[in-house]
Design an enzyme around this catalytic site. Structure first.
Site, PDB file in Angstrom:
ATOM      1  N   CYS A 172       0.853  -1.175   0.000  1.00  0.00           N
ATOM      2  CA  CYS A 172       0.000   0.000   0.000  1.00  0.00           C
ATOM      3  C   CYS A 172       0.895   1.233   0.000  1.00  0.00           C
ATOM      4  O   CYS A 172       2.063   1.165   0.342  1.00  0.00           O
ATOM      5  CB  CYS A 172      -0.854   0.033   1.256  1.00  0.00           C
ATOM      6  SG  CYS A 172      -2.156  -1.185   1.232  1.00  0.00           S
ATOM      7  N   ARG A 223       1.832 -10.543  18.686  1.00  0.00           N
ATOM      8  CA  ARG A 223       0.683 -10.468  19.589  1.00  0.00           C
ATOM      9  C   ARG A 223       1.189 -10.249  21.009  1.00  0.00           C
ATOM     10  O   ARG A 223       2.382 -10.277  21.266  1.00  0.00           O
ATOM     11  CB  ARG A 223      -0.110 -11.792  19.557  1.00  0.00           C
ATOM     12  CG  ARG A 223      -0.647 -12.184  18.221  1.00  0.00           C
ATOM     13  CD  ARG A 223      -1.892 -11.406  17.858  1.00  0.00           C
ATOM     14  NE  ARG A 223      -2.482 -11.934  16.636  1.00  0.00           N
ATOM     15  CZ  ARG A 223      -2.068 -11.653  15.404  1.00  0.00           C
ATOM     16  NH1 ARG A 223      -1.048 -10.837  15.236  1.00  0.00           N
ATOM     17  NH2 ARG A 223      -2.664 -12.168  14.342  1.00  0.00           N
TER      18      ARG A 223
END
Lengths: 264, 264
Positions: B109, B250
């Site tokens: 992106c 995480r």
């Protein structure tokens, strides 16, 4: 890179996984990404980072959605050099190098490049106004889509795009590390199959930027559905182009950002 | 587009929300996306679709991570035209148009464009080998990052990038509809602040493509952490460049795809 380039869309790699129990060696699956070059008449049109499969569809769809060809019949054929990821495409007309000069790099994944001006769009036939689809089918499509985007689930590293004809469960679905590539592969295959794009919905796992709206409009597809969010520019553009734009599609809800009249 | 362009990163829009109870009018928040043009000495370097804030940081970081300037001092300053989203940057050296000619459109992106060759990287000083960080800090950073990426949570439409110095909670965090833009904004601001990039970790919400690895390496940042997945090409490149690449970070686990020796 020392390794020979793999041609499989997924590759196993050795990793170190760290958890509460400490680090351990594991293998994990990652998505392949290679530079794919599209050539027309000796002219390098673009080099896109993408997943090395369905490269003929990618070239056909890219040339169409980027405005370098106007209809399916303009694409006379192509040769794919799978060893070097080059597609040599033949069109029924010349591409002027000046058409390639002004390129806008977009926020989207995939090629992130637009060639033609918005004025070019005005010359296109209007999007089908009569086409409509039941809201419950949109929800069922979102549900179907979640179940079928396998490569996405396996790696977390690719985007999935599918094409639904008249709201039916999609028969055409493509994965790619670039979400614009995945859209181009779907459009390219649909063109080759002679699908009537005016009766279709494009369903994507990715966020919707203005460029994916441009691509959808250029393909003549009236409804664009995403499981994710659109940008503001994408919404304004969809309004202007009268393209139905749906975001946050789930099994039990979705949001219509533009042209709600096609959803019944 | 008929509307005047907004300059706020988030915009409220009218939408139709469809749920099990049927359709209803609502407002929702979407991310702004505008074309930002970077000019140097009258030469258009690139037009990037991005979020219209911190455009000076964007220009500085983009010119650095795309290889068009080699050190912070090469950036002499810039004027930002916020009405037209043009940044006029001044460098201490000339940019040759030939440097801009070969551009690879990447799967990432943001700008999705690389200017310089991998050979250019070889001339850079090696990445800091002595820099190391505790695995538990990586988990804490992932946790911190999830709590702080507010714009991402509000819209689902932007990427967040943060820079941690020596593993401390990041003081530098940027959002953008393009994840490469967000990285460039962080790098550009860090350059302006004189941060020692050799002791930092770049933390990103987005998937890791080879281009974001290139950018991180060009900035001299030794550790790249993503909450998402890397592509195969990104992993190979990180191996080659000896850059520590961490995915799926995480609160209680993460995966090291390359150069695990910096994680203790």
């Amino acid at each position: 890179m020392a390794d020979p380039q793999p041609l499989e869309p997924l590759v196993r790699m050795d990793i170190v996984k760290v958890t509460a129990e400490g680090p351990r060696m594991e293998t994990d699956v990652v998505a392949t990404e290679v530079p794919v070059t599209i050539m027309v008449d000796g002219l390098e049109i673009a080099t896109l980072m993408g997943t090395p499969e369905h490269l003929d569809d990618l070239a056909r769809g890219f040339l169409f959605t980027s405005g370098l060809m106007q209809r399916s019949g303009d694409f006379l054929g192509c040769e794919v050099d799978e060893a070097h990821w080059v597609v040599y495409a033949r069109l029924g007309h010349k591409v002027e190098p000046s058409q390639l000069f002004r390129r806008t790099f977009t926020s989207g994944c995939g090629k992130g490049v637009m060639f033609s001006s918005p004025l070019e769009l005005a010359g296109r036939s209007p999007l089908s106004a009569g086409f409509a689809i039941a809201g419950v089918r949109v929800q069922e499509l979102a549900n179907w889509f979640r179940r079928h985007s396998d490569l996405h689930h396996a790696t977390g590293g690719v985007h999935t795009v599918a094409l639904s004809v008249d709201g039916a469960d999609p028969e055409l679905i493509r994965d790619d590390v670039g979400r614009h590539n995945a859209a181009d592969k779907v459009v390219g295959r649909a063109l080759a199959m002679g699908v009537d794009l005016e009766r279709t919905l494009l369903v994507t796992s990715g966020r919707i930027s203005s460029e994916i709206v441009h691509k959808t409009r250029r393909a003549g597809i009236p409804v664009l559905v995403s499981l994710g969010a659109p940008t503001h520019q994408a919404v304004l553009l969809a309004h202007d182009l009268n393209l139905t734009l749906i975001g946050f599609a789930r099994q039990n809800r979705f949001s219509i950002f533009a042209a709600p009249e096609r959803i019944t």
